[in-house]
Design a protein around this motif. Structure first.
Motif, PDB file in Angstrom:
ATOM      1  N   SER A  32       1.754   6.427  -7.057  1.00  0.00           N
ATOM      2  CA  SER A  32       0.691   7.321  -7.522  1.00  0.00           C
ATOM      3  C   SER A  32       1.127   8.785  -7.418  1.00  0.00           C
ATOM      4  O   SER A  32       0.926   9.573  -8.347  1.00  0.00           O
ATOM      5  CB  SER A  32      -0.590   7.109  -6.716  1.00  0.00           C
ATOM      6  OG  SER A  32      -1.134   5.850  -6.978  1.00  0.00           O
ATOM      7  N   GLU A  58       0.814  -1.214   0.000  1.00  0.00           N
ATOM      8  CA  GLU A  58       0.000   0.000   0.000  1.00  0.00           C
ATOM      9  C   GLU A  58       0.853   1.273   0.000  1.00  0.00           C
ATOM     10  O   GLU A  58       0.569   2.222  -0.725  1.00  0.00           O
ATOM     11  CB  GLU A  58      -0.952  -0.009   1.194  1.00  0.00           C
ATOM     12  CG  GLU A  58      -2.055   1.015   1.070  1.00  0.00           C
ATOM     13  CD  GLU A  58      -3.118   0.854   2.146  1.00  0.00           C
ATOM     14  OE1 GLU A  58      -4.005   1.706   2.177  1.00  0.00           O
ATOM     15  OE2 GLU A  58      -3.050  -0.096   2.946  1.00  0.00           O
ATOM     16  N   LYS A  88      -5.461   8.480   2.431  1.00  0.00           N
ATOM     17  CA  LYS A  88      -4.886   7.149   2.610  1.00  0.00           C
ATOM     18  C   LYS A  88      -3.658   7.210   3.496  1.00  0.00           C
ATOM     19  O   LYS A  88      -3.474   6.379   4.386  1.00  0.00           O
ATOM     20  CB  LYS A  88      -4.515   6.527   1.254  1.00  0.00           C
ATOM     21  CG  LYS A  88      -5.710   6.060   0.460  1.00  0.00           C
ATOM     22  CD  LYS A  88      -5.252   5.496  -0.869  1.00  0.00           C
ATOM     23  CE  LYS A  88      -6.422   5.124  -1.749  1.00  0.00           C
ATOM     24  NZ  LYS A  88      -5.965   4.625  -3.054  1.00  0.00           N
ATOM     25  N   PHE A  89      -2.768   8.195   3.246  1.00  0.00           N
ATOM     26  CA  PHE A  89      -1.579   8.324   4.076  1.00  0.00           C
ATOM     27  C   PHE A  89      -1.950   8.649   5.517  1.00  0.00           C
ATOM     28  O   PHE A  89      -1.343   8.122   6.450  1.00  0.00           O
ATOM     29  CB  PHE A  89      -0.633   9.412   3.516  1.00  0.00           C
ATOM     30  CG  PHE A  89       0.237   8.932   2.387  1.00  0.00           C
ATOM     31  CD1 PHE A  89       1.170   7.936   2.583  1.00  0.00           C
ATOM     32  CD2 PHE A  89       0.129   9.506   1.123  1.00  0.00           C
ATOM     33  CE1 PHE A  89       1.991   7.488   1.547  1.00  0.00           C
ATOM     34  CE2 PHE A  89       0.939   9.079   0.078  1.00  0.00           C
ATOM     35  CZ  PHE A  89       1.857   8.058   0.293  1.00  0.00           C
ATOM     36  N   ASP A 121       2.377   1.565  -3.476  1.00  0.00           N
ATOM     37  CA  ASP A 121       1.358   1.939  -4.455  1.00  0.00           C
ATOM     38  C   ASP A 121       1.012   3.427  -4.344  1.00  0.00           C
ATOM     39  O   ASP A 121       0.897   4.125  -5.352  1.00  0.00           O
ATOM     40  CB  ASP A 121       0.093   1.095  -4.281  1.00  0.00           C
ATOM     41  CG  ASP A 121       0.307  -0.357  -4.675  1.00  0.00           C
ATOM     42  OD1 ASP A 121       1.271  -0.655  -5.416  1.00  0.00           O
ATOM     43  OD2 ASP A 121      -0.494  -1.204  -4.227  1.00  0.00           O
ATOM     44  N   ASN A 122       0.855   3.912  -3.115  1.00  0.00           N
ATOM     45  CA  ASN A 122       0.547   5.333  -2.916  1.00  0.00           C
ATOM     46  C   ASN A 122       1.712   6.222  -3.344  1.00  0.00           C
ATOM     47  O   ASN A 122       1.517   7.277  -3.949  1.00  0.00           O
ATOM     48  CB  ASN A 122       0.172   5.597  -1.461  1.00  0.00           C
ATOM     49  CG  ASN A 122      -1.158   4.980  -1.096  1.00  0.00           C
ATOM     50  OD1 ASN A 122      -2.012   4.747  -1.949  1.00  0.00           O
ATOM     51  ND2 ASN A 122      -1.345   4.707   0.188  1.00  0.00           N
ATOM     52  N   LEU A 153      -5.219  10.348  -1.906  1.00  0.00           N
ATOM     53  CA  LEU A 153      -3.913   9.846  -1.454  1.00  0.00           C
ATOM     54  C   LEU A 153      -3.566  10.394  -0.073  1.00  0.00           C
ATOM     55  O   LEU A 153      -3.051   9.667   0.771  1.00  0.00           O
ATOM     56  CB  LEU A 153      -2.823  10.208  -2.452  1.00  0.00           C
ATOM     57  CG  LEU A 153      -2.793   9.386  -3.731  1.00  0.00           C
ATOM     58  CD1 LEU A 153      -1.852  10.011  -4.748  1.00  0.00           C
ATOM     59  CD2 LEU A 153      -2.396   7.951  -3.439  1.00  0.00           C
TER      60      LEU A 153
END
Length: 145
Positions: free
Chosen positions: A13, A6, A139-140, A9-10, A136
């Protein structure tokens, strides 16, 4: 601790967003002002100082180029065809070389800043990057908890 990909992936991105904007900026600056993105950064960093000058060593670190690469870049920008910069030797330390932004360099920067801002506004408003970045960030932030 996260064991999946994860974070990676972030990170990828974010990197893709940054590369996309960099490519658009590079193209627009080159087409409109014959400036590379690194040259634009040099002008911007110089503009942020009181006397519009910095040592080449300082610029090298700020722009992230090697000593020879920054010297070539400044040489191109100093050439008669561009005329945006002017070099001079430090009076106190003859080894120190400074570069100063000229009036032409300030004019180029001011015009290029308009394009820079237009590219960013387009990227965030029309290209839909703002929601992607917000997602994003969320998510972080959730990974911290």
């Amino acid at each position: 601790m996260y064991t999946n990909n994860e974070f990676l992936d972030n990170w990828l991105s974010l990197t893709n967003i940054q590369m996309s904007i960099n490519n658009k900026l590079e193209t627009a600056l080159q087409e409109n002002y014959s400036l590379s993105l690194k040259e634009f950064y040099v002008l911007y960093f110089l503009s942020q100082t009181n006397d519009k000058e910095l040592r080449l060593l300082q610029l090298q670190e700020m722009v992230g180029l090697s000593q020879s690469a920054i010297s070539r870049l400044v040489g191109r920008m100093e050439a008669k065809s561009c005329g945006a910069l002017q070099r001079h030797v430090c009076e106190d330390d003859r080894r120190g070389i400074y570069t100063r932004m000229t009036e032409l360099g300030e004019e180029k920067l001011n015009m290029a800043l308009l394009t820079f801002n237009e590219i960013f506004q387009t990227a965030f408003m029309e290209d839909g990057l703002q929601p992607e970045l917000q997602s994003l960030i969320e998510k972080f932030n959730s990974m911290d908890k």
